[in-house]
Structures are given as structure tokens and as C-alpha cells.
Design a protein around this motif. Sequence first.
Motif, short mmCIF file in Angstrom:
data_model
loop_
_atom_site.label_atom_id
_atom_site.label_comp_id
_atom_site.label_asym_id
_atom_site.label_seq_id
_atom_site.Cartn_x
_atom_site.Cartn_y
_atom_site.Cartn_z
N VAL A 45 36.39 43.60 38.17
CA VAL A 45 35.54 42.54 38.72
C VAL A 45 35.31 42.84 40.20
O VAL A 45 36.25 42.78 41.00
N PRO A 46 34.07 43.18 40.59
CA PRO A 46 33.80 43.41 42.00
C PRO A 46 33.54 42.09 42.71
O PRO A 46 32.92 41.18 42.16
N VAL A 47 34.04 41.98 43.94
CA VAL A 47 33.78 40.81 44.77
C VAL A 47 33.15 41.32 46.06
O VAL A 47 33.84 41.98 46.86
N LEU A 48 31.88 41.04 46.25
CA LEU A 48 31.12 41.64 47.35
C LEU A 48 30.62 40.59 48.32
O LEU A 48 30.11 39.54 47.92
N PHE A 49 30.79 40.87 49.60
CA PHE A 49 30.15 40.06 50.65
C PHE A 49 29.84 41.00 51.81
O PHE A 49 30.73 41.42 52.54
N ALA A 50 28.54 41.35 51.94
CA ALA A 50 28.12 42.34 52.94
C ALA A 50 28.97 43.60 52.75
O ALA A 50 29.05 44.13 51.66
N ASP A 51 29.64 44.08 53.82
CA ASP A 51 30.41 45.31 53.69
C ASP A 51 31.87 45.06 53.33
O ASP A 51 32.67 46.00 53.32
N ASP A 52 32.24 43.81 53.04
CA ASP A 52 33.59 43.51 52.55
C ASP A 52 33.58 43.64 51.03
O ASP A 52 33.06 42.76 50.32
N THR A 53 34.15 44.71 50.55
CA THR A 53 34.11 45.02 49.13
C THR A 53 35.52 45.07 48.56
O THR A 53 36.38 45.79 49.07
N SER A 54 35.77 44.28 47.53
CA SER A 54 37.07 44.32 46.85
C SER A 54 36.83 44.43 45.35
O SER A 54 35.80 44.00 44.83
N ILE A 55 37.81 45.03 44.68
CA ILE A 55 37.71 45.27 43.24
C ILE A 55 38.98 44.77 42.58
O ILE A 55 40.08 45.19 42.96
N LEU A 56 38.85 43.88 41.61
CA LEU A 56 40.00 43.33 40.89
C LEU A 56 40.11 43.95 39.50
O LEU A 56 39.11 44.06 38.78
N PHE A 57 41.33 44.35 39.14
CA PHE A 57 41.61 44.91 37.82
C PHE A 57 42.62 43.99 37.12
O PHE A 57 43.62 43.59 37.72
N THR A 58 42.34 43.66 35.87
CA THR A 58 43.26 42.82 35.10
C THR A 58 43.41 43.38 33.69
O THR A 58 42.47 43.96 33.13
N HIS A 59 44.60 43.24 33.13
CA HIS A 59 44.84 43.63 31.74
C HIS A 59 46.19 43.10 31.29
O HIS A 59 47.09 42.92 32.12
N CYS A 60 46.34 42.89 30.00
CA CYS A 60 47.62 42.42 29.46
C CYS A 60 48.61 43.56 29.26
O CYS A 60 49.81 43.37 29.28
N ASN A 61 48.08 44.78 29.08
CA ASN A 61 48.90 45.94 28.81
C ASN A 61 49.06 46.78 30.08
O ASN A 61 48.07 47.11 30.74
N THR A 62 50.30 47.15 30.41
CA THR A 62 50.56 47.88 31.65
C THR A 62 49.86 49.24 31.67
O THR A 62 49.25 49.62 32.68
N ARG A 63 49.95 49.97 30.56
CA ARG A 63 49.34 51.31 30.52
C ARG A 63 47.83 51.22 30.69
O ARG A 63 47.23 51.97 31.46
N GLU A 64 47.19 50.30 29.94
CA GLU A 64 45.74 50.15 30.04
C GLU A 64 45.33 49.69 31.43
O GLU A 64 44.28 50.09 31.94
N PHE A 65 46.18 48.89 32.05
CA PHE A 65 45.90 48.42 33.40
C PHE A 65 45.81 49.61 34.37
O PHE A 65 44.88 49.72 35.18
N HIS A 66 46.78 50.52 34.28
CA HIS A 66 46.80 51.68 35.18
C HIS A 66 45.63 52.62 34.88
O HIS A 66 45.04 53.19 35.81
N VAL A 67 45.30 52.79 33.61
CA VAL A 67 44.17 53.65 33.25
C VAL A 67 42.87 53.08 33.80
O VAL A 67 42.05 53.80 34.40
N ASN A 68 42.65 51.78 33.60
CA ASN A 68 41.44 51.14 34.10
C ASN A 68 41.38 51.22 35.63
O ASN A 68 40.31 51.41 36.23
N ASN A 69 42.55 51.06 36.26
CA ASN A 69 42.62 51.12 37.71
C ASN A 69 42.17 52.48 38.23
O ASN A 69 41.32 52.57 39.12
#
Length: 259
Positions: free
Chosen positions: A121-145
Motif C-alpha cells: 500500500v503506497p502512501v504518497l504526499f508530494a515527495d514524502d513516499t512510504s510503502i506499507l507491506f502486510t501479510h499473515c504469513n512471515t515468509r510471504e511477508f518477507h518475499v513481498n517486501n
Amino acid sequence: MGFTAENTAYKLINEVLNALNNKQIVGGIFCDLTKAFDCVNHDIISKIENYGIIGKDKELFLSYIIGRYQGVIIDNKTSHNTAVSNWAMIKPGVTQGSILGPILFLLYINDLPAVMNKKAVPVLFADDTSILFTHCNTREFHVNNDTGFGNVNTWFKKTCLSLNTEKTHYIHFKTENSQPNYINTCLDNNRISNSLYTRFLDLIVDNTLSWKPHIDNLINKLSTACYVIRSVKPYMNINAIIMIYHSLFHAVITYGIIF
């Protein structure tokens, strides 16, 4: 809700809280872009047509970013001599401190979410850019990250934006009693640091959303404001003091108070 920094911060906090309430693993990468506004490619003009900006409106945007020149003037007040450099056309970049500057930058990066493939999930405001990663499974979380952040960095390079890895931080959000789930992400042999808190849109966001670092910082600012008000009180009327209060104290304490 209008498009404001507070509303953007609300989206970030809400996403984190929803993930924690659903017992998901959640982490955020807070990107720092080097001279972001200066790196905007003027090919953005081809993008703005996709948002319905055509005809005279497009010509207005064209006149704003195309055909700008810059030079350096050195004025020696001792000898009263003035030296002027050659004028050079500004090829990339949009004007900072302007109304259209942030709008043009947002149009420039607005297709960034498309490279996420719904894995972040990207959260954008001008040049302030953050990216959120979520998952129930630890392995899938790291892969998606790893995959998601790699795609984002590749997109930054293609659009001539430069990521400052030294000021880019990763935060693993957690409840107070749970263990942190750090990541080991490297870009171009530079490691992204794992942090307990970071500054986002003038809010200091910590990994448990306790707001303690933000409150500590706020106390210092408000203490300085109180000192200023006490110092000028004998020399100013009540209306002037109220103006100082609103600019130095009230505006600071009410910003982000909803959180």
C-alpha cells in the motif's frame, strides 16, 4: 476528506492499525528522495493528458515548466562590480515553493502504485513516499517486501528519481508485547536501516504508535514557544501576543492531534 498532510498521515496510521487488529505482520519503508522536485522529467507533459488536462490548460502547464532559464549573479558590494554567469535552460525539475510544483510532482509519481501489484500500500504526499507491506504469513511477508521494494526502486531509477538509502528507514510495527520482525534490505550494496521511529509529514511515528517520541519532541517545541511569549509579554499588547501564541504554540499542538 481534503488532500492534506494530516489526511495522508491518517491513511498511513489507519492502514497500520487495521493490519495489527487483524493480527497481520505490518512493516513500512519510509523513502527519502534526493532533490525530488529537481529531478522531475519534463516528459510529464505526456502524462497530464491522461488526467484530462488538454488544450489551454495543457498550454498553461507547458509554459510553467518549459523554457525556464537560470543563472548566477555575484554582486561585490565592496568594489560595486557585478558578475553574471551564462544563462542555462532548466531541463528537468519543477519550481519548489509553488502551488503547481507539488501537483506536478504528484502527477509525475501517481502511477507508482501500479508497480506494487497489490502487494503493498503506497502512501504518497508530494515527495514524502512510504510503502506499507502486510501479510499473515512471515515468509510471504518477507518475499513481498523484497520484491515490492525492488520494483519500486527500479521504477525510481526509470523516472530519474534517486533514493537516498542513508535517510530511508524501515519500521516494523507491532503491539507493545510482541517481538519485532526486522528485515535485511540492501539497495546497490547500501543497507536500509531498521528504525524504531521516523519522521513522516512532521509527525514522529514510532513502531508501537505510542507517540512518545512525538510528544517528547512536541514538549521541547512548546517549551520554547512559552519562553518566547513570556519574553515579549512586557513589550507587546494582548493582540500581538495572541498572534504569537497561534503561530508558535496553537498551530504546533493542534497539528496531528487527532492521532
